[in-house]
Design a protein around this motif. Structure first.
Motif, PDB file in Angstrom:
ATOM      1  N   CYS A 461       0.850  -1.196   0.000  1.00 21.79           N
ATOM      2  CA  CYS A 461       0.000   0.000   0.000  1.00 21.79           C
ATOM      3  C   CYS A 461       0.886   1.246   0.000  1.00 21.79           C
ATOM      4  O   CYS A 461       1.611   1.501   0.957  1.00 21.79           O
ATOM      5  CB  CYS A 461      -0.914  -0.010   1.227  1.00 21.79           C
ATOM      6  N   ARG A 462       0.800   2.023  -1.081  1.00 20.09           N
ATOM      7  CA  ARG A 462       1.662   3.203  -1.229  1.00 20.09           C
ATOM      8  C   ARG A 462       0.971   4.503  -0.857  1.00 20.09           C
ATOM      9  O   ARG A 462       1.627   5.545  -0.819  1.00 20.09           O
ATOM     10  CB  ARG A 462       2.199   3.288  -2.663  1.00 20.09           C
ATOM     11  N   GLU A 463      -0.320   4.473  -0.587  1.00 14.64           N
ATOM     12  CA  GLU A 463      -1.048   5.673  -0.169  1.00 14.64           C
ATOM     13  C   GLU A 463      -2.110   5.287   0.847  1.00 14.64           C
ATOM     14  O   GLU A 463      -2.878   4.341   0.635  1.00 14.64           O
ATOM     15  CB  GLU A 463      -1.720   6.360  -1.368  1.00 14.64           C
ATOM     16  N   CYS A 464      -2.158   6.004   1.977  1.00 13.52           N
ATOM     17  CA  CYS A 464      -3.191   5.802   2.986  1.00 13.52           C
ATOM     18  C   CYS A 464      -3.377   7.101   3.751  1.00 13.52           C
ATOM     19  O   CYS A 464      -2.470   7.945   3.804  1.00 13.52           O
ATOM     20  CB  CYS A 464      -2.838   4.651   3.931  1.00 13.52           C
ATOM     21  N   CYS A 465      -4.569   7.277   4.356  1.00 16.11           N
ATOM     22  CA  CYS A 465      -4.835   8.490   5.114  1.00 16.11           C
ATOM     23  C   CYS A 465      -6.037   8.287   6.022  1.00 16.11           C
ATOM     24  O   CYS A 465      -6.888   7.422   5.771  1.00 16.11           O
ATOM     25  CB  CYS A 465      -5.048   9.684   4.188  1.00 16.11           C
ATOM     26  N   PHE A 466      -6.095   9.087   7.087  1.00 21.43           N
ATOM     27  CA  PHE A 466      -7.250   9.126   7.974  1.00 21.43           C
ATOM     28  C   PHE A 466      -8.180  10.254   7.528  1.00 21.43           C
ATOM     29  O   PHE A 466      -7.741  11.247   6.930  1.00 21.43           O
ATOM     30  CB  PHE A 466      -6.814   9.371   9.419  1.00 21.43           C
ATOM     31  N   SER A 467      -9.448  10.113   7.857  1.00 27.07           N
ATOM     32  CA  SER A 467     -10.389  11.206   7.618  1.00 27.07           C
ATOM     33  C   SER A 467     -10.114  12.327   8.605  1.00 27.07           C
ATOM     34  O   SER A 467      -9.378  12.155   9.583  1.00 27.07           O
ATOM     35  CB  SER A 467     -11.830  10.705   7.763  1.00 27.07           C
ATOM     36  N   THR A 468     -10.727  13.495   8.363  1.00 24.36           N
ATOM     37  CA  THR A 468     -10.473  14.651   9.214  1.00 24.36           C
ATOM     38  C   THR A 468     -10.846  14.383  10.665  1.00 24.36           C
ATOM     39  O   THR A 468     -10.133  14.764  11.591  1.00 24.36           O
ATOM     40  CB  THR A 468     -11.250  15.872   8.687  1.00 24.36           C
ATOM     41  N   GLY A 469     -11.967  13.692  10.886  1.00 25.45           N
ATOM     42  CA  GLY A 469     -12.366  13.366  12.245  1.00 25.45           C
ATOM     43  C   GLY A 469     -11.680  12.152  12.806  1.00 25.45           C
ATOM     44  O   GLY A 469     -11.716  11.911  14.014  1.00 25.45           O
ATOM     45  N   GLY A 470     -11.075  11.336  11.964  1.00 24.15           N
ATOM     46  CA  GLY A 470     -10.341  10.168  12.406  1.00 24.15           C
ATOM     47  C   GLY A 470     -11.161   8.905  12.509  1.00 24.15           C
ATOM     48  O   GLY A 470     -10.630   7.849  12.856  1.00 24.15           O
ATOM     49  N   GLN A 471     -12.488   8.977  12.192  1.00 23.04           N
ATOM     50  CA  GLN A 471     -13.323   7.788  12.339  1.00 23.04           C
ATOM     51  C   GLN A 471     -13.177   6.823  11.164  1.00 23.04           C
ATOM     52  O   GLN A 471     -13.590   5.651  11.273  1.00 23.04           O
ATOM     53  CB  GLN A 471     -14.796   8.178  12.509  1.00 23.04           C
ATOM     54  N   TYR A 472     -12.619   7.259  10.062  1.00 24.54           N
ATOM     55  CA  TYR A 472     -12.406   6.403   8.898  1.00 24.54           C
ATOM     56  C   TYR A 472     -10.959   6.553   8.422  1.00 24.54           C
ATOM     57  O   TYR A 472     -10.268   7.560   8.694  1.00 24.54           O
ATOM     58  CB  TYR A 472     -13.356   6.782   7.748  1.00 24.54           C
ATOM     59  N   PHE A 473     -10.503   5.561   7.684  1.00 22.48           N
ATOM     60  CA  PHE A 473      -9.241   5.692   6.971  1.00 22.48           C
ATOM     61  C   PHE A 473      -9.373   5.041   5.608  1.00 22.48           C
ATOM     62  O   PHE A 473     -10.180   4.117   5.410  1.00 22.48           O
ATOM     63  CB  PHE A 473      -8.058   5.091   7.762  1.00 22.48           C
ATOM     64  N   ALA A 474      -8.601   5.553   4.654  1.00 25.82           N
ATOM     65  CA  ALA A 474      -8.617   5.074   3.279  1.00 25.82           C
ATOM     66  C   ALA A 474      -7.252   4.499   2.938  1.00 25.82           C
ATOM     67  O   ALA A 474      -6.219   5.000   3.390  1.00 25.82           O
ATOM     68  CB  ALA A 474      -8.975   6.201   2.319  1.00 25.82           C
ATOM     69  N   ALA A 475      -7.249   3.449   2.117  1.00 28.25           N
ATOM     70  CA  ALA A 475      -6.009   2.803   1.692  1.00 28.25           C
ATOM     71  C   ALA A 475      -6.118   2.431   0.229  1.00 28.25           C
ATOM     72  O   ALA A 475      -7.167   1.963  -0.229  1.00 28.25           O
ATOM     73  CB  ALA A 475      -5.728   1.564   2.537  1.00 28.25           C
ATOM     74  N   VAL A 476      -5.042   2.640  -0.510  1.00 28.80           N
ATOM     75  CA  VAL A 476      -5.006   2.320  -1.934  1.00 28.80           C
ATOM     76  C   VAL A 476      -4.621   0.858  -2.097  1.00 28.80           C
ATOM     77  O   VAL A 476      -3.614   0.401  -1.549  1.00 28.80           O
ATOM     78  CB  VAL A 476      -4.018   3.241  -2.672  1.00 28.80           C
ATOM     79  N   ASN A 477      -5.450   0.141  -2.872  1.00 30.74           N
ATOM     80  CA  ASN A 477      -5.200  -1.271  -3.162  1.00 30.74           C
ATOM     81  C   ASN A 477      -5.231  -1.443  -4.681  1.00 30.74           C
ATOM     82  O   ASN A 477      -6.258  -1.759  -5.261  1.00 30.74           O
ATOM     83  CB  ASN A 477      -6.245  -2.145  -2.485  1.00 30.74           C
ATOM     84  N   GLY A 478      -4.080  -1.211  -5.331  1.00 33.93           N
ATOM     85  CA  GLY A 478      -4.016  -1.278  -6.791  1.00 33.93           C
ATOM     86  C   GLY A 478      -4.785  -0.125  -7.411  1.00 33.93           C
ATOM     87  O   GLY A 478      -4.460   1.043  -7.231  1.00 33.93           O
ATOM     88  N   THR A 479      -5.887  -0.451  -8.134  1.00 36.26           N
ATOM     89  CA  THR A 479      -6.713   0.582  -8.766  1.00 36.26           C
ATOM     90  C   THR A 479      -7.925   0.936  -7.905  1.00 36.26           C
ATOM     91  O   THR A 479      -8.760   1.740  -8.323  1.00 36.26           O
ATOM     92  CB  THR A 479      -7.204   0.075 -10.134  1.00 36.26           C
ATOM     93  N   THR A 480      -8.022   0.366  -6.713  1.00 36.22           N
ATOM     94  CA  THR A 480      -9.179   0.570  -5.837  1.00 36.22           C
ATOM     95  C   THR A 480      -8.773   1.327  -4.576  1.00 36.22           C
ATOM     96  O   THR A 480      -7.678   1.126  -4.035  1.00 36.22           O
ATOM     97  CB  THR A 480      -9.796  -0.786  -5.440  1.00 36.22           C
ATOM     98  N   ILE A 481      -9.669   2.203  -4.127  1.00 30.57           N
ATOM     99  CA  ILE A 481      -9.488   2.891  -2.851  1.00 30.57           C
ATOM    100  C   ILE A 481     -10.482   2.284  -1.862  1.00 30.57           C
ATOM    101  O   ILE A 481     -11.701   2.375  -2.055  1.00 30.57           O
ATOM    102  CB  ILE A 481      -9.717   4.402  -2.982  1.00 30.57           C
ATOM    103  N   SER A 482      -9.979   1.665  -0.820  1.00 29.61           N
ATOM    104  CA  SER A 482     -10.825   1.000   0.172  1.00 29.61           C
ATOM    105  C   SER A 482     -10.989   1.892   1.394  1.00 29.61           C
ATOM    106  O   SER A 482     -10.011   2.479   1.885  1.00 29.61           O
ATOM    107  CB  SER A 482     -10.218  -0.342   0.588  1.00 29.61           C
TER     108      SER A 482
END
Length: 510
Positions: A461-482
């Motif tokens: 995973c080369r890109e990941c981040c938390f949401s502004t409030g911190g309740q969610y996070f996103a991670a890049v999985n190939g061509t998909t953002i989970s």
């Protein structure tokens, strides 16, 4: 304030007159005060592609910075005001960069060793922005050159070192002329570093761990007879040194000694050879009043002290524990109390040189200069919203670090076995996401450690981040953002639509 250090810059550590340590970080030159933990910065030139070499004059008042650009350039700064005094640009270098710089003893001349493809040595009268002489230093095979240095005792002598090359040049009326360095039965191709010392002598470090003491005072032109000179058959010895240092002679004559072009060049005299007794290559040398210090491979620093019988003797050696790498450069403070050593893993350490006689050789006697740095490029970076923290990761040293940008310290450092690609820090600063080669890990930040809370099967995973409030996070999985819930780690959604790999992500502030 800048966290970091660049090891790929030639002569990357020096001392200023006020005791500040001068070193490169990113595209800047940092003047760091160890006492106050503050920095002064000299930014690089906007048009350049990066810093390649540094040099400080012997009086600690001038700083020369070489930068890579369409035409190799050198900027000369005043160390007190940090103002740029001159910019030296010329096509004579035959390269886009200078790989090494050196001021003459009086600070009036500056020598620069150009890089590939031509490897020209350029002598500057920098105050006039004038090129005094140019000579090619490499051999017929075009071997790379990486070092040049003025002799402290004689500012008309310059030594250069390259891959399997050691040459010396004298600045004559017609320009730089090659001399004939004689180092006994030693192989000149083993020369690895050099530094001028007092009494017109040169210390030459070798790849086999030896340090040679060369007498460069005899490396001169036979001077023509003078009416006041003794006759050839006189029993009085004839010395090649001037009664007064060349720098004290106002023009005319010139500020540096120059000799007739037709006079032949003679070689050096090998006075002595010293062994570091460990067979490790000598990578750097620094001279001070009591002797000299040799930086070697495997993080070893060997100290030699003056000896009336044999010039110098090996006194003791210390090892920078946990850093089995080359000691690239050494610098000694003006009061000779501290030694700074820079390593090829982007770390810099200090040693109390004044207390080295009572230190035990089998203990860790070095302290980190500033903060422990990443050993390679930073591959991931994130800033905490509610705390003064910066999270970073590096694939080269496989480490995660948390920096406090208010206290200017590294609060946490953890090394892993797997390669690291990305990092994100929770707005509270209590959790981080780390993207490894095999999995994405959600980790809790403890006082001195990181504890894994959850592992997700996202490889590389080369890109990941938390949401502004911190309740969610996103991670890049190939061509998909989970998208995941931070507290349950449940997958709450997947964003598809990219045809190629996702290389960047930005979260909304709402």
């Amino acid at each position: 304030y800048i966290f970091g250090f660049r090891a790929d810059v030639k002569d990357n550590v020096h001392y200023a007159e006020d005791g500040s340590v001068v070193y490169p970080a990113g595209h800047n030159v940092v003047l760091y005060s160890p006492d106050t933990r503050t920095q002064r910065l000299i930014p690089g030139t906007l048009e350049s592609e990066g810093i390649t070499a540094l040099c400080v004059s012997s009086n600690k008042k001038l700083l020369a910075v070489a930068e890579r650009s369409d035409k190799a350039m050198i900027s000369v700064y005043d160390m007190q005001t940090l103002k740029r005094r001159k910019v030296l640009v010329s096509s004579d270098a035959g390269s886009k960069e200078y790989v090494s710089l050196s001021f003459s003893g009086d600070g009036k001349m500056l020598i620069g060793q150009g890089g590939a493809p031509e490897y020209n040595l350029v002598l500057w009268l920098w105050e006039k922005s004038k090129v005094a002489s140019v000579v090619k230093t490499t051999n017929q095979q075009g071997a790379p050159m990486y070092s040049c240095d003025f002799s402290h005792g004689d500012s008309s002598l310059v030594g250069v070192i390259g891959q399997g090359i050691f040459k010396m040049f004298r600045n004559a009326d017609s320009g730089l002329k090659q001399a004939n360095p004689i180092i006994g039965k030693r192989d000149p191709s083993l020369a690895s570093c050099q530094v001028g010392c007092q009494r017109e002598r040169l210390l030459l470090g070798m790849a086999d761990g030896e340090v040679l003491l060369l007498e460069v005072g005899c490396m001169c032109f036979p001077t023509p007879p003078h009416p006041t000179s003794p006759p050839p058959n006189s029993h009085l010895p004839i010395t090649t040194r001037n009664p007064e240092p060349p720098i004290s002679q106002p023009p005319p004559p010139p500020a540096i000694p120059r000799y007739p072009q037709s006079s032949p060049l003679q070689g050096t005299d090998l006075k002595a050879a010293f062994s570091c007794d460990n067979g490790l290559p000598a990578c750097s040398i620094a001279v001070y009043s009591k002797g000299f210090v040799v930086g070697q491979d495997q993080g070893v620093v060997t100290i030699f002290e003056r000896d009336d019988k044999e010039f110098y003797r090996r006194a003791r050696a210390f090892t920078i524990e946990g850093n089995p790498c080359k000691v690239l450069n050494l610098a000694i403070s003006p009061n000779e109390e501290h030694l700074v050593a820079s390593l090829d893993n982007n770390q810099a350490y200090t040693l109390m040189l004044s207390n080295q006689e009572i230190m035990k050789h089998d203990e860790m006697n070095f302290e980190i200069l500033g903060t422990p740095n990443h050993a390679g490029p930073v591959t991931g970076l994130d800033v905490c919203v509610r705390k003064a923290l910066i999270a970073s990761c590096c694939s080269t040293d496989r480490s995660v670090r948390l920096w406090n940008w208010v206290d200017r310290t590294c609060e946490l450092h953890r090394t892993f076995a797997d390669e690291i690609f990305s990092i994100a820090i929770h707005p509270t600063g209590l959790m981080i996401l780390v993207g490894f080669a095999d999995k994405l890990r959600l980790m809790s930040v403890l006082m001195e450690d990181l504890k894994t809370i959850k592992e997700l099967g996202i490889k590389g995973c080369r890109e990941c981040c938390f949401s502004t409030g911190g309740q969610y996070f996103a991670a890049v999985n190939g061509t998909t953002i989970s998208i995941y819930n931070t507290y349950t780690c449940d997958n709450v959604g997947n964003l598809r639509g990219h045809n190629g790999k996702v290389r960047c992500r930005v979260g909304s502030s709402h």
